[in-house]
Design a protein around this motif. Sequence first.
Motif, PDB file in Angstrom:
ATOM      1  N   GLU A   1      56.538 -15.394 -71.922  1.00  0.00           N
ATOM      2  CA  GLU A   1      55.088 -15.234 -72.098  1.00  0.00           C
ATOM      3  C   GLU A   1      54.538 -16.087 -73.230  1.00  0.00           C
ATOM      4  N   GLU A   2      55.389 -16.522 -74.144  1.00  0.00           N
ATOM      5  CA  GLU A   2      54.934 -17.318 -75.278  1.00  0.00           C
ATOM      6  C   GLU A   2      54.817 -18.809 -74.936  1.00  0.00           C
ATOM      7  N   THR A   3      55.342 -19.191 -73.788  1.00  0.00           N
ATOM      8  CA  THR A   3      55.374 -20.606 -73.420  1.00  0.00           C
ATOM      9  C   THR A   3      54.018 -21.075 -72.922  1.00  0.00           C
ATOM     10  N   ASP A   4      53.538 -22.189 -73.454  1.00  0.00           N
ATOM     11  CA  ASP A   4      52.371 -22.863 -72.886  1.00  0.00           C
ATOM     12  C   ASP A   4      52.908 -23.900 -71.911  1.00  0.00           C
ATOM     13  N   LEU A   5      52.634 -23.708 -70.637  1.00  0.00           N
ATOM     14  CA  LEU A   5      53.225 -24.564 -69.615  1.00  0.00           C
ATOM     15  C   LEU A   5      52.870 -26.035 -69.825  1.00  0.00           C
ATOM     16  N   ALA A   6      51.636 -26.305 -70.202  1.00  0.00           N
ATOM     17  CA  ALA A   6      51.222 -27.687 -70.410  1.00  0.00           C
ATOM     18  C   ALA A   6      51.997 -28.323 -71.559  1.00  0.00           C
ATOM     19  N   ALA A   7      52.126 -27.603 -72.664  1.00  0.00           N
ATOM     20  CA  ALA A   7      52.870 -28.132 -73.810  1.00  0.00           C
ATOM     21  C   ALA A   7      54.336 -28.319 -73.463  1.00  0.00           C
ATOM     22  N   SER A   8      54.896 -27.381 -72.712  1.00  0.00           N
ATOM     23  CA  SER A   8      56.294 -27.472 -72.317  1.00  0.00           C
ATOM     24  C   SER A   8      56.540 -28.697 -71.442  1.00  0.00           C
ATOM     25  N   LEU A   9      55.646 -28.937 -70.481  1.00  0.00           N
ATOM     26  CA  LEU A   9      55.817 -30.078 -69.586  1.00  0.00           C
ATOM     27  C   LEU A   9      55.458 -31.399 -70.263  1.00  0.00           C
ATOM     28  N   ALA A  10      54.579 -31.360 -71.239  1.00  0.00           N
ATOM     29  CA  ALA A  10      54.247 -32.579 -71.978  1.00  0.00           C
ATOM     30  C   ALA A  10      55.476 -33.117 -72.702  1.00  0.00           C
ATOM     31  N   ASP A  11      56.375 -32.217 -73.099  1.00  0.00           N
ATOM     32  CA  ASP A  11      57.588 -32.599 -73.824  1.00  0.00           C
ATOM     33  C   ASP A  11      58.792 -32.757 -72.898  1.00  0.00           C
ATOM     34  N   ALA A  12      58.581 -32.620 -71.602  1.00  0.00           N
ATOM     35  CA  ALA A  12      59.710 -32.654 -70.669  1.00  0.00           C
ATOM     36  C   ALA A  12      60.337 -34.046 -70.600  1.00  0.00           C
TER      37      ALA A  12
END
Length: 272
Positions: A88-99
């Motif tokens: 629940e703490e994950t921001d999907l956009a931020a996570s994928l930006a760093d993928a």
Amino acid sequence: MSDDEPAENISGGDDGGGIPAAFVPGDGDDAPLVERVVDRLGERYWQKTYGGQDAFECLVRTILSQNTTDTASQPAHDSLMAKYDHDEETDLAASLADAHQPELAETIASAGLYNQKSKTIIRLANRIVEEYGGADGFDEFVREGDYDEVRAALLNMKGVGPKTTDCVLLFAGGRDGVFPVDTHVHRIARRMGFAPPDADHEGVREAIESELPPEKCGFGHTAMIQFGRDFCTARKPACLDDPEACPMTDVCEQVGVYPDTGEVVDPSETVE
């Protein structure tokens, strides 16, 4: 984008996919052809309200669905969410930006065109983070921003075309009057005669949205896709062998379909 739809008209409740939409049939034969068609489809399939999906996830899901089937894109979406949106703490956009692009490509491989799609997703994720602060800010913009501004912003994103834009506006924004045009809708609208036979995707969208009550666009879109899968297929529509096999024959102009000869052509080929 219709992979979560029920197989039959069971509007409302968990299985029906949400709150039933207000459904008021048009004025019979006096209603525009597209409204008569959508009314009939609403009786056969489902009527529900739209919106409520997370805007960035909806954007990603629609990109994964480009040029492939739900059967192929759904596993890719599930794998992506499990890897990059795991709590629940994950921001999907931020996570994928760093993928790592090769790793993301491998994760979504079942969707096809995975190298291109992974690059698009990472690029969009970075833009969402830079311009909206992340997925939550983007979601707020899509839901509450001025319609014209939201549509223009989405269309300005590289890799996001009209259909993807309209899916986000409908499924995430819950905007009335938005009718995304995929290959099924494009074919059916021209074949049935409520859009010009040579209309492109945007021409079909404009023809539908100008004649159809806004509140009927959402379920009209998803029901028309299902009708295209069940009856009005590209190469062998149900009416080709038996007019009685299609429930819409009496309101269809059969543009480009010739039961007498068994021939089926693109409607644009009928234009002189």
